[in-house]
Write a protein that holds these residues in place. Structure first.
Motif, short mmCIF file in Angstrom:
data_model
loop_
_atom_site.label_atom_id
_atom_site.label_comp_id
_atom_site.label_asym_id
_atom_site.label_seq_id
_atom_site.Cartn_x
_atom_site.Cartn_y
_atom_site.Cartn_z
N THR A 136 24.92 24.30 35.39
CA THR A 136 24.28 24.43 34.16
C THR A 136 23.98 25.78 33.84
O THR A 136 24.24 26.29 32.65
N ALA A 137 23.47 26.68 34.58
CA ALA A 137 22.87 28.06 34.58
C ALA A 137 24.12 28.98 34.14
O ALA A 137 24.00 29.78 33.70
N LEU A 138 25.12 28.63 35.11
CA LEU A 138 26.15 29.42 34.87
C LEU A 138 27.49 29.06 33.95
O LEU A 138 28.22 30.18 33.53
N GLU A 166 12.93 39.73 21.41
CA GLU A 166 14.24 40.53 21.13
C GLU A 166 14.48 40.55 19.76
O GLU A 166 14.99 41.77 19.36
N GLU A 187 25.87 26.46 26.53
CA GLU A 187 24.68 27.00 25.61
C GLU A 187 25.00 28.79 25.35
O GLU A 187 25.26 29.35 26.28
N ARG A 188 24.68 28.98 24.09
CA ARG A 188 24.93 30.48 23.92
C ARG A 188 23.48 31.17 23.86
O ARG A 188 22.52 30.45 23.64
N PRO A 189 23.36 32.62 24.19
CA PRO A 189 22.22 33.22 23.95
C PRO A 189 21.56 32.65 22.31
O PRO A 189 22.51 32.88 21.31
N ARG A 190 20.33 32.38 22.22
CA ARG A 190 19.96 32.09 20.78
C ARG A 190 18.76 32.87 20.59
O ARG A 190 17.58 32.40 20.48
N GLU A 220 15.97 33.81 18.26
CA GLU A 220 15.46 33.09 17.09
C GLU A 220 14.38 33.91 16.53
O GLU A 220 13.75 34.93 17.05
N LEU A 276 21.82 22.32 38.54
CA LEU A 276 21.26 23.48 37.65
C LEU A 276 22.00 24.75 37.85
O LEU A 276 22.07 25.34 36.75
N VAL A 277 22.73 25.04 38.91
CA VAL A 277 23.37 26.29 39.07
C VAL A 277 24.63 26.21 38.24
O VAL A 277 24.79 26.99 37.27
N GLY A 314 27.35 26.48 31.72
CA GLY A 314 27.09 25.68 30.46
C GLY A 314 27.60 26.13 29.05
O GLY A 314 28.22 27.21 29.11
#
Lengths: 222, 471
Positions: free
Chosen positions: A200-202, A216, A206-209, A211, A197-198, A204
């Motif tokens: 994946t969290a650091l 935000e 994925e980009r901020p999404r 929506e 998980l760490v 990974g």
């Protein structure tokens, strides 16, 4: 790096972390402990007088617990706050013999004599060279008997013995489902999963999404 | 939620569940804070009683007494001979007979607690077996489930606010790591259930703010009600969450109400909080001391809590208590020691350096969170964070007030760090969510530091439990 390789590395790293954690919890040594339930009541039976000297006494033993490996007999000599000076020899059942010099015990400490045969019904204690009083601390069993020597078990002090000690302790007084496999494998799994998980969290992909409808996004449009 | 993220959430859930179950095994029966009292509440409900309506005469059932005797008392009696070999333990500790009487009265410390948490444990109690120890472990398994759901809810809350997947995973991980969170997930105490319901409340309130659909409204109402009905302090927490996290929505909703309805609603909230206050603390006894002396004592108490006592101040804390609980000033021993990890009635403390690491990790996250707020102070995330900060301050103030009143009565207990577990979602909103304003690299660096420090504390926590209770 392939996913399988990543997974293997995570499992190895997590397993090592879990193993180090458990290893750090192992006791450095395991002292022999009582196999007879006793109360807090204890009395000192003086076997050598205030002027010292020597003596030989025989004491009756309760039956030893059956099927207990690494049996021993524990005694607690007391020297009335004086520095030990006597050599104590213990003979259990006429066969097992141990000798404890003055440097091998202190006032009120426990000395243990390993016993190879569990059928002994008595032990003989010989004290030589005492320059002051010496007593044996007697304990009372929950059955109400006063005993000068307590049957104990001498645990293995090897890594396996210490590990087995902890694992068995984790299973004592717990329901069978909640015993050491659940604790150890649960902990190891959570450690491996946390590592994954760490990562994946650091690192990974994925980009901020932001929506439509997110706080935000609302803020930016406002 | 995107499909790959679902797998990540599942792993997060399973990791927390596995850790909670591991701790449940490592902590001997009845070693959780007030565990016999909380278990007794479930037992009373299962046998047709309702503790708040029962007399104060405490009678533990035979089943509990025997289980406590076999697991705690015998265990503690042999501590002088520790370490105890498991073989010896098996010989000395006889097996607990099944089917013992569960009849009893009262629940000691949990007498005034609302029933929701305990009611949810009834299936585990019924299916747990025929001894109190077996039933207790079944209940602990449910608590581990609550703990895993709590971690999941934290991740979803941060995702809801920031829409940043990786940040939400990291925050969920962070929330799962403190050993005190895992202990709460592993023992029969309502703290983790309150934390779960509080997080669900925050999540529902954040959704309400965005689009007030009926389902979100129902969800928020249910979560807030569950929060209020889990511990005496839950009503205050639910109110604080509603006002802080749900502020813009609440303001708009109240403005739209008719004046009469507004007054009625305000009165209902006031009555509920007053009632909850009487459950949480004994105001009647404190009233005998008068308001002014109580306020004066309270100010002195707050000073001595966070700062060394000044010469003219009377000691606010009972110095006969264990030094570990009140030295050097209570803030360290309470919020740090018993907040990070301090296990069971036999008080297994973590090594001191571990607390320093925990504080360093937390301070780092807090400072980064504040920097994140300052970076974009007008963004909605920052405004949510500031409101969450107000919520944290308000809840800690409520805890202090309950403590002050109890101390004035002369019956006070020292606060424990686990009492702040229910405001972990507010910590996540205040200090973790604003990290979204950082660059990828800065955010990763902050998260690495926080996760590493709390990861170490978590590992040492399990090692401490093993070495203290199993060797």
């Amino acid at each position: 790096m392939s996913n399988v390789l990543k997974l293997c590395l995570i499992v190895i790293a997590g397993g090592v972390l879990a193993a180090v954690t458990i290893y750090s919890a192992l006791p450095s040594r395991i002292v022999p402990v009582s196999l007879v339930a006793t109360t807090d009541a204890q009395t000192a039976l003086k076997i050598v007088g205030d002027h010292g000297g020597g003596t030989t006494k025989t004491f009756v033993l309760p039956p030893a617990p059956r099927d207990t490996p690494r049996l021993g007999l524990a005694l607690r000599p007391a020297t009335y706050l004086l520095k030990p000076s006597a050599t104590i020899t213990v003979v259990v059942g006429g066969r097992d013999r141990c000798t404890f010099g003055p440097r091998q015990y202190t006032d009120g400490s426990t000395v243990t004599c390993p016993v190879t045969r569990s059928g002994a019904r008595s032990f003989r204690i010989s004290v030589r060279g005492a320059r002051g009083p010496l007593a044996l601390i007697e304990r009372q069993t929950t059955a109400g008997k006063t005993v000068a020597g307590i049957w104990v078990q001498v645990p293995r002090s090897s890594l396996e013995g210490r590990l087995r000690f902890v694992l068995t302790a984790l299973s004592t007084t717990r329901p069978w489902l909640f015993s050491w496999p659940l604790a150890i494998f649960g902990f190891a799994f959570s450690t491996c999963a946390s590592l994954w998980l760490v990562l994946t969290a650091l690192v990974g992909d994925e980009r901020p999404r932001p929506e439509a409808g997110s706080l935000e996004a609302e803020s930016d449009t406002a | 939620v995107a499909p790959p993220f679902r797998i990540v959430l599942l792993v997060l859930f399973l990791a927390s569940l596995a850790r909670g179950l591991a701790f449940a095994v490592a902590i001997p029966a009845w070693q959780g804070p007030d565990e016999p009292a909380h278990y007794a509440y479930v037992e009373r409900l299962a046998t047709g009683g309702f503790p708040p309506f029962q007399s104060r005469d405490l009678v533990f059932s035979t089943a509990v007494n025997v289980s406590v005797q076999r697991t705690i008392t015998s265990f503690r009696e042999h501590r002088a001979d520790r370490p105890l070999t498991p073989q010896a333990e098996r010989i000395l500790l006889k097996r607990e007979p099944g089917g013992l009487s569960t009849a009893g009265n009262g629940t000691l410390g949990a007498q005034d607690y609302p029933p929701l948490y305990y009611a949810t444990l009834l299936p585990a109690y019924w299916l747990g077996g025929n001894t109190a120890t077996n039933r207790l472990y079944a209940i602990r398994a449910v608590n581990a489930l609550y703990g895993a759901l709590f971690v999941l809810a934290i991740a979803l809350l941060v995702l809801e606010v920031t829409r940043h997947y990786r940040l939400s995973i990291a925050t969920g991980m962070l929330a799962s790591l403190p050993p005190m969170v895992t202990q709460a997930s592993a023992t029969c105490t309502p703290d983790i259930a309150l934390a779960l319901f509080a997080t669900a409340s925050c999540w529902a309130l954040v959704r309400l703010r965005r689009a007030a659909s009926r389902s979100d409204l129902a969800l928020a109402a249910a979560a807030l009600l569950a929060t209020a009905l889990t511990k005496p302090v839950g009503a205050f927490l639910a109110f604080i969450l509603l006002v802080t996290v749900g502020w813009p929505w609440l303001l708009q909703t109240v403005r739209r109400m008719r004046p009469a309805l507004r007054i009625a609603l305000g009165a209902a909230v006031a009555v509920t909080l007053a009632f909850a206050g009487t459950r949480a603390v004994n105001f009647a006894a404190a009233a005998r001391h008068g308001a002014l002396p109580t306020i004066r004592f309270g100010l002195s108490y707050l000073w001595q809590y966070y700062l060394p006592r000044l010469g003219f101040m009377k000691p606010a804390f009972d110095r006969s208590l264990p030094r570990t609980l009140i030295e050097p000033v209570p803030v360290w021993s309470t919020w740090v020691k018993t907040g990070a990890g301090y296990f069971g009635w036999l008080s297994a403390a973590l090594p001191t350096w571990t607390y320093v690491v925990a504080v360093a990790g937390t301070v780092g996250t807090v400072l980064a969170g504040i920097a994140g707020i300052l970076r974009k102070p007008t963004s909605e995330v920052s405004r949510t964070a500031l409101r969450a900060l107000c919520g944290i301050a308000a809840f800690i103030f409520v805890l202090h007030v309950t403590e002050i009143v109890s101390l004035v009565n002369g019956t006070g207990l020292v606060l424990q760090g686990r009492y702040v577990l229910p405001i972990i979602p507010l910590f996540a909103l205040a200090f973790s969510a604003p990290l979204v304003h950082f660059s990828e690299r800065a955010r990763a660096a902050t998260l690495v530091a926080s996760l590493a420090s709390w990861g170490i504390v978590s590992l040492v926590g399990f090692s401490t439990l093993l070495s203290f209770y199993s060797t």
